[in-house]
Design a protein around this motif. Structure first.
Motif, PDB file in Angstrom:
ATOM      1  N   THR A   1       0.866  -1.174   0.000  1.00 19.53           N
ATOM      2  CA  THR A   1       0.000   0.000   0.000  1.00 19.53           C
ATOM      3  C   THR A   1       0.900   1.220   0.000  1.00 19.53           C
ATOM      4  O   THR A   1       2.124   1.090   0.118  1.00 19.53           O
ATOM      5  CB  THR A   1      -0.959  -0.001   1.207  1.00 19.53           C
TER       6      THR A   1
ATOM      7  N   HIS B   1       1.636   5.631   0.854  1.00 21.86           N
ATOM      8  CA  HIS B   1       1.374   6.948   1.438  1.00 21.86           C
ATOM      9  C   HIS B   1       1.641   7.991   0.359  1.00 21.86           C
ATOM     10  O   HIS B   1       2.175   7.672  -0.703  1.00 21.86           O
ATOM     11  CB  HIS B   1       2.299   7.201   2.625  1.00 21.86           C
TER      12      HIS B   1
ATOM     13  N   GLN C   1       0.623  11.552   8.762  1.00 23.97           N
ATOM     14  CA  GLN C   1      -0.481  10.711   9.205  1.00 23.97           C
ATOM     15  C   GLN C   1      -0.041   9.274   9.443  1.00 23.97           C
ATOM     16  O   GLN C   1       1.018   8.856   8.988  1.00 23.97           O
ATOM     17  CB  GLN C   1      -1.631  10.758   8.198  1.00 23.97           C
TER      18      GLN C   1
ATOM     19  N   LYS D   1      -1.523   5.397   9.030  1.00 16.33           N
ATOM     20  CA  LYS D   1      -2.579   4.594   8.405  1.00 16.33           C
ATOM     21  C   LYS D   1      -2.667   3.231   9.085  1.00 16.33           C
ATOM     22  O   LYS D   1      -1.647   2.658   9.485  1.00 16.33           O
ATOM     23  CB  LYS D   1      -2.296   4.417   6.910  1.00 16.33           C
TER      24      LYS D   1
ATOM     25  N   TRP E   1      -3.793  -0.516   8.314  1.00 17.84           N
ATOM     26  CA  TRP E   1      -3.979  -1.353   7.124  1.00 17.84           C
ATOM     27  C   TRP E   1      -4.388  -2.752   7.575  1.00 17.84           C
ATOM     28  O   TRP E   1      -3.569  -3.491   8.111  1.00 17.84           O
ATOM     29  CB  TRP E   1      -2.659  -1.379   6.349  1.00 17.84           C
TER      30      TRP E   1
ATOM     31  N   GLN F   1      -8.758  -2.043   2.932  1.00 19.85           N
ATOM     32  CA  GLN F   1      -8.050  -0.831   2.524  1.00 19.85           C
ATOM     33  C   GLN F   1      -7.543  -0.063   3.745  1.00 19.85           C
ATOM     34  O   GLN F   1      -8.183  -0.070   4.796  1.00 19.85           O
ATOM     35  CB  GLN F   1      -9.005   0.077   1.719  1.00 19.85           C
ATOM     36  N   PRO F   2      -6.384   0.610   3.610  1.00 21.95           N
ATOM     37  CA  PRO F   2      -5.870   1.400   4.733  1.00 21.95           C
ATOM     38  C   PRO F   2      -6.770   2.603   5.036  1.00 21.95           C
ATOM     39  O   PRO F   2      -7.352   3.189   4.118  1.00 21.95           O
ATOM     40  CB  PRO F   2      -4.503   1.889   4.249  1.00 21.95           C
ATOM     41  N   VAL F   3      -6.895   2.944   6.308  1.00 20.61           N
ATOM     42  CA  VAL F   3      -7.617   4.151   6.720  1.00 20.61           C
ATOM     43  C   VAL F   3      -6.703   4.968   7.622  1.00 20.61           C
ATOM     44  O   VAL F   3      -5.886   4.419   8.362  1.00 20.61           O
ATOM     45  CB  VAL F   3      -8.937   3.822   7.462  1.00 20.61           C
ATOM     46  N   THR F   4      -6.843   6.279   7.570  1.00 20.48           N
ATOM     47  CA  THR F   4      -6.035   7.155   8.424  1.00 20.48           C
ATOM     48  C   THR F   4      -6.623   7.162   9.828  1.00 20.48           C
ATOM     49  O   THR F   4      -7.807   7.416  10.014  1.00 20.48           O
ATOM     50  CB  THR F   4      -6.023   8.585   7.848  1.00 20.48           C
TER      51      THR F   4
ATOM     52  N   THR G   1      -8.216   3.785  17.966  1.00 24.95           N
ATOM     53  CA  THR G   1      -8.318   3.826  16.496  1.00 24.95           C
ATOM     54  C   THR G   1      -9.751   3.972  15.993  1.00 24.95           C
ATOM     55  O   THR G   1      -9.974   4.177  14.805  1.00 24.95           O
ATOM     56  CB  THR G   1      -7.688   2.565  15.866  1.00 24.95           C
TER      57      THR G   1
END
Length: 350
Positions: free
Chosen positions: A70, A72, A96, A98, A100, A107-110, A144
């Motif tokens: 993934t 950044h 940020q 992420k 994962w 999908q990765p999220v912040t 999180t």
């Protein structure tokens, strides 16, 4: 410089005959993290990518298979796994962190934000919280599921290094500050120490028994520091990662998960195994032709991963893209390299 080039060619990129990880990053590696639950290795890189390989060991050989990746928006500086081995956290120059969900293919999220690049990230399973350290001079704790930090801790300067062995957490910042936290009371500094080393802190590693920590600096020196005032006589520093008048940074400190000995890796391209209790070096490996910016053991200590690549310590003018290939190698430590030696009076020499 020409002599050095000749030396590099003769030695080759892999003088220790380690196993090479396939499809390595296209730029320097900034962190390596093994899953706590299996042989999955994550690398973050200056090419903005987070990559994962599945590592398969069969007897004396090891194979690597790319599993997922993934990205950044900017270079990635740090990584950590959740304790259940399902999820990877990564932070970097895009300010940020992420999350994962690698194992479920999500999908990765912040999940965390700072006002400057994120240099360190760690998951604290005992608190079910993520902790992030940044060049914005703060440490932030995150649930999180929430978009704002549970707590923001001001640091005296930019965060350079972080280590957690609950309830012990040690943060190394610029200006040689070492801030110790007792995570049972995370909103208050437990102790602030000036590094026993004269120069900038590069890495820290908490003792497995939480009674102290190691600190490594840019001057090729490691400090062994006990927290208990009654144990101060056991504190010492030692120097290595040097070649004549050349002094190299200590970039990485990793405790062996079983034997509690430790590995150091440096910009001289060497990695060594040490026993702090007997003050002995257990094994010195051959120097690689490029620096080792990061390294890590897998969860049972049977594999030691290290990257060999340009570390930018000598600036862009000394970076030659034609020769500066990035490698990640896997070394299988022999027991003699990582098992501590019995102490013999005071004659144990390093």
């Amino acid at each position: 410089m020409s002599n050095l080039t000749g030396l590099n060619t003769a030695a080759g990129p892999n003088p220790n005959k380690s196993f090479e990880v396939v499809q390595p990053p296209t730029d320097s590696v900034s962190s390596l993290s093994f899953s706590p639950k299996g042989n999955y290795l994550v690398a973050t890189s200056w090419d903005n990518q987070v990559r994962c390989w599945e590592i398969a060991r069969t007897g004396p050989t090891v194979a690597s298979m790319p599993k997922a990746s993934t990205s950044h928006d900017q270079p990635v500086l740090c990584s950590a796994w959740k304790d259940d081995g399902t999820t990877v956290f990564s932070g970097g120059c895009d300010k940020q962190v992420k999350m994962w969900p690698l194992m479920s293919g999500g999908q990765p999220v912040t999940v965390a934000m700072h006002d400057a690049p994120v240099k360190e990230v760690a998951w604290i399973p005992e608190m079910n919280l993520l902790v992030t350290g940044s060049w914005d001079k703060t440490l932030r704790y995150w649930d999180t599921r929430q978009s704002t930090p549970v707590h923001t801790q001001q640091l005296p300067d930019r965060c350079y290094a972080l280590t957690v062995r609950h309830p012990l957490m040690v943060v190394g910042t610029a200006d040689r500050n070492l801030i110790v936290f007792n995570l049972q009371n995370p909103q208050t500094e437990f102790k602030r120490i000036t590094s026993p080393l004269k120069y900038q802190t590069r890495c820290v590693a908490a003792f497995p028994d939480q009674q102290g920590f190691l600190v490594g600096s840019i001057e090729g020196r490691v400090g062994v520091h006990h927290l208990d005032d009654a144990q101060q006589s056991k504190n010492f520093t030692f120097k290595f990662h040097r070649e004549g008048s050349e002094i190299y940074s200590v970039n990485s400190l990793n405790f062996h998960p079983i034997h509690h000995t430790f590995a150091t890796a440096g910009s001289d391209g060497a990695f060594n195994f040490w026993d702090k209790d007997s003050k002995q070096r257990l094994k010195a490996m051959s120097r690689c032709p490029q620096p080792i910016p990061c390294s890590t053991f897998n969860n049972d200590g049977s594999i030691f991963a290290y990257s060999v690549c340009y570390d930018w310590s000598k600036g862009a003018e000394n970076h030659n893209p034609a020769t500066a290939k990035t490698y990640i190698f896997l070394h299988l430590p022999q027991e003699s390299e990582v098992k501590g030696k019995p102490r013999i009076g005071t004659s144990g020499r390093k």
